[in-house]
Design an enzyme around this catalytic site. Sequence first.
Site, PDB file in Angstrom:
ATOM      1  N   HIS A  48      59.642  -4.534  28.886  1.00 32.11           N
ATOM      2  CA  HIS A  48      59.808  -4.693  27.449  1.00 32.11           C
ATOM      3  C   HIS A  48      60.368  -6.092  27.163  1.00 32.11           C
ATOM      4  O   HIS A  48      61.200  -6.606  27.916  1.00 32.11           O
ATOM      5  CB  HIS A  48      60.770  -3.643  26.888  1.00 32.11           C
ATOM      6  CG  HIS A  48      60.083  -2.386  26.467  1.00 32.11           C
ATOM      7  ND1 HIS A  48      60.300  -1.176  27.075  1.00 32.11           N
ATOM      8  CD2 HIS A  48      59.170  -2.163  25.477  1.00 32.11           C
ATOM      9  CE1 HIS A  48      59.551  -0.246  26.486  1.00 32.11           C
ATOM     10  NE2 HIS A  48      58.862  -0.824  25.514  1.00 32.11           N
TER      11      HIS A  48
ATOM     12  N   GLU B 260      61.221  -1.835  33.274  1.00 29.71           N
ATOM     13  CA  GLU B 260      61.524  -0.411  33.131  1.00 29.71           C
ATOM     14  C   GLU B 260      61.503   0.278  34.487  1.00 29.71           C
ATOM     15  O   GLU B 260      60.576   0.111  35.262  1.00 29.71           O
ATOM     16  CB  GLU B 260      60.521   0.250  32.191  1.00 29.71           C
ATOM     17  CG  GLU B 260      60.554  -0.278  30.768  1.00 29.71           C
ATOM     18  CD  GLU B 260      61.832   0.062  30.023  1.00 29.71           C
ATOM     19  OE1 GLU B 260      62.582   0.946  30.501  1.00 29.71           O
ATOM     20  OE2 GLU B 260      62.071  -0.551  28.956  1.00 29.71           O
TER      21      GLU B 260
ATOM     22  N   ARG C  97      59.053   8.336  16.843  1.00 30.46           N
ATOM     23  CA  ARG C  97      59.862   8.148  15.624  1.00 30.46           C
ATOM     24  C   ARG C  97      59.000   7.672  14.471  1.00 30.46           C
ATOM     25  O   ARG C  97      59.257   7.986  13.315  1.00 30.46           O
ATOM     26  CB  ARG C  97      60.987   7.140  15.929  1.00 30.46           C
ATOM     27  CG  ARG C  97      61.874   6.795  14.761  1.00 30.46           C
ATOM     28  CD  ARG C  97      62.939   5.788  15.171  1.00 30.46           C
ATOM     29  NE  ARG C  97      62.378   4.603  15.806  1.00 30.46           N
ATOM     30  CZ  ARG C  97      61.882   3.565  15.117  1.00 30.46           C
ATOM     31  NH1 ARG C  97      61.858   3.576  13.792  1.00 30.46           N
ATOM     32  NH2 ARG C  97      61.408   2.515  15.764  1.00 30.46           N
TER      33      ARG C  97
ATOM     34  N   CYS D 248      54.553   2.913  24.731  1.00 28.87           N
ATOM     35  CA  CYS D 248      54.885   2.185  25.961  1.00 28.87           C
ATOM     36  C   CYS D 248      55.148   3.143  27.105  1.00 28.87           C
ATOM     37  O   CYS D 248      54.578   3.020  28.199  1.00 28.87           O
ATOM     38  CB  CYS D 248      56.100   1.284  25.729  1.00 28.87           C
ATOM     39  SG  CYS D 248      55.823  -0.071  24.570  1.00 28.87           S
TER      40      CYS D 248
END
Length: 203
Positions: A166, A81, A91, A144
Site C-alpha cells: 500500500h 502487507e 465500507r 486490495c
Amino acid sequence: MDMKKLLITGFDPFGGQTVNPSWLAVAQLPSQVGDFEIRKLMIPTVFGSAAQAVLKAAAAWQPDVILCVGQAGGRDSVTPERIAVNIRDARIADNAGNQPRGEFVAPDGPAAYFATTPVERMAQAIRDADIPATVSNSAGAFVCNDVLYTLLHHFDGTRTQVGFLHVPFLPEQGKPSMPLETITRALTAAISACSFRNGAAQS
C-alpha cells in the site's frame, strides 16, 4: 544475466478520487529492475474482477513474482502487507457499485494467508532508500485484500510468489501524502528486495 519475470499492478481511481498513486507509480517504473523483467497492469477497483484480471495476465506471461500495489489514504509510509484475510467487508462501494459486507473471498479457503514475498526485506530496502516504510498486518477488507487473498489462494503451493504494497496519497489528494517520484523509488527498492540471486525471494 538470468532474467526473472515480475508482474506489477496498480488500481484505477476510486472513492471519488481522480487519480490513484498506485497505478501512476507503477506506470513510471522501468521495464527492468535488477534481475527482473517488469510487466505492468492497471486493474479495476472492483471485487472479483481485479483479481481475475491479474490471474489472466499471469496465466499468459507466467511471472515468477506478482506484486500488487494499492492506495491507502491515511497512511504516511509505504507498507508491504504481511497478511490477506478471507473476508469482503466494504465500507464504500467499489467502482461497479458492489458493497459486500461480511462475505468470504473464497468459501473453501482458509481464514488467512501470509504473503510469499519477503515483506520485512522489502520494507528495509525502502527505508534504506530514505523512504518511510513499515510492514502492515492488515490489508483491510476492500478490493486490495480481495486481490491479495485471491492470488495467494490460487498460487498456494506453487513457486509463484505474491505480495502487496500500500502507498500513501499524492499531495494533491490530501494528507498524509508522498510525492509520486518517491513512491516510484519505493517500488523500485521493494522489487530489488525480491531478488532471486540468493535463492527464493522468501522472508
